[in-house]
Design a protein around this motif. Structure first.
Motif, PDB file in Angstrom:
ATOM      1  N   GLU A 128      -3.965   2.824  -0.389  1.00  0.00           N
ATOM      2  CA  GLU A 128      -3.247   1.920   0.521  1.00  0.00           C
ATOM      3  C   GLU A 128      -2.099   2.660   1.215  1.00  0.00           C
ATOM      4  OE1 GLU A 128      -5.741  -0.719   0.682  1.00  0.00           O
ATOM      5  OE2 GLU A 128      -3.806  -1.344   1.536  1.00  0.00           O
ATOM      6  N   SER A 129      -1.416   3.536   0.462  1.00  0.00           N
ATOM      7  CA  SER A 129      -0.340   4.324   1.079  1.00  0.00           C
ATOM      8  C   SER A 129      -0.903   5.217   2.178  1.00  0.00           C
ATOM      9  CB  SER A 129       0.353   5.194   0.025  1.00  0.00           C
ATOM     10  OG  SER A 129       1.152   4.402  -0.812  1.00  0.00           O
ATOM     11  N   LEU A 159      -5.314  -5.117  -8.996  1.00  0.00           N
ATOM     12  CA  LEU A 159      -3.955  -5.169  -9.553  1.00  0.00           C
ATOM     13  C   LEU A 159      -3.890  -6.058 -10.784  1.00  0.00           C
ATOM     14  CD1 LEU A 159      -1.789  -5.341  -6.281  1.00  0.00           C
ATOM     15  CD2 LEU A 159      -2.451  -3.334  -7.633  1.00  0.00           C
ATOM     16  N   ARG A 219      -3.350   2.090  -5.028  1.00  0.00           N
ATOM     17  CA  ARG A 219      -2.021   2.229  -4.417  1.00  0.00           C
ATOM     18  C   ARG A 219      -1.959   3.479  -3.538  1.00  0.00           C
ATOM     19  NH1 ARG A 219       1.748   0.248  -9.547  1.00  0.00           N
ATOM     20  NH2 ARG A 219       1.768  -1.987  -8.965  1.00  0.00           N
ATOM     21  N   HIS A 229       2.929   1.545  -0.622  1.00  0.00           N
ATOM     22  CA  HIS A 229       1.767   0.635  -0.665  1.00  0.00           C
ATOM     23  C   HIS A 229       2.277  -0.816  -0.672  1.00  0.00           C
ATOM     24  CE1 HIS A 229       2.938  -0.042  -4.810  1.00  0.00           C
ATOM     25  NE2 HIS A 229       2.973   1.263  -4.969  1.00  0.00           N
TER      26      HIS A 229
END
Ligand code: JCH
Length: 242
Positions: free
Chosen positions: A214-215, A199, A211, A181
């Protein structure tokens, strides 16, 4: 772990004495020796290459010189790694496998590579791995050896600064087959670009979900080949909703 590297350009391997790996070498946690292949050349020109049988462009590295070098540098029990564009794809799994071995010897070719009998002869007494670091052509094996050595030694206990990251990195066993990420640090706003608010929230569950999302998003966009290989079990119902 002991590392031996054989090359006609030993100075190409100087980066191995820098940074964290260099510190591990300096304090003896890793033994490293780099050898000039010409030490084993026999004629007065110290030649290491010759014209290819069957014709074709370029030169091939001589079997006699390389075999003499590997006889000296790769004893029984060593693993010889031969970087080559025609090798098995080098992966994080291969890095983890190599990190469990005691002695790695890197045979760095130049020109059009090594006479194949160098590999065949060495394979009679040690394990030989012909490895490619990607589908592009380098001018020699030294840079590929640097790549493999860095990927392997960062997995060794006490070599990497933060052992946790060796697990959670892309392709590490902590994040099966997903790309990393995005990462952020101070300041909270930089040139009009803000850090994603989640975050800053302190909500660890929401941060972990962000995260993960996003990955997944990055992997789907940049590496659809990895998505196809993902184990469905790693995608829980929420991931499927992404
Ligand atoms: C037959 O075609 C060629 C054969 C060799 C070469 C140059 N060369 C000589 C030794 C050597 C070792 C490794 C590599 C390499 C590895 C990866 N992934 N890309 N390139 C390249 C190498 C050029 C072309």
């Amino acid at each position: 772990m002991r590392l031996d590297v054989v090359s006609i350009f030993p100075e190409y391997l100087a980066p191995l004495r820098q940074s964290l790996l260099g510190r591990a070498v300096a304090d003896g946690r890793i033994q490293l020796e780099v050898h000039d292949l010409r030490r084993w050349a026999t004629d007065r020109h110290r030649s290491v290459d010759d014209t290819p049988y069957g014709g074709g462009a370029g030169m091939v590295m001589r079997p006699d010189v390389w075999a003499a070098a590997l006889d000296d540098v790769a004893p029984a029990g060593a693993t010889v790694v031969v970087p080559t564009p025609a090798g098995h794809p080098f992966s994080q799994a291969t890095a983890a496998d190599l990190a469990r071995r005691e002695h790695l010897v890197f045979a760095c070719g130049r020109y059009e590579g090594l006479d194949q009998r160098v590999v065949l002869d060495a394979a009679r007494r040690v394990e030989v791995l012909e490895l490619s670091i990607g589908d592009y052509v380098l001018a020699g094996g030294e840079v590929a050896a640097l790549v493999v050595i860095e990927a392997v030694t960062r997995l060794l206990p006490g070599v990497l600064g933060n052992p946790e990251s060796a697990v959670t990195d892309s392709f590490g066993e902590g994040s099966p087959g997903l790309l990393e990420h995005p990462a952020y640090t101070r300041p909270v706003e930089f040139r009009g670009l803000a850090v994603p608010p989640v975050l800053l929230s302190g909500n660890h569950a929401a941060i972990a979900r962000w995260r993960r999302d996003e990955s997944l998003r990055r992997t789907a966009r940049r590496r659809p080949d990895l998505v196809a290989r993902l184990d469905p079990a790693t995608l829980d119902a929420a991931d499927r909703a992404v």
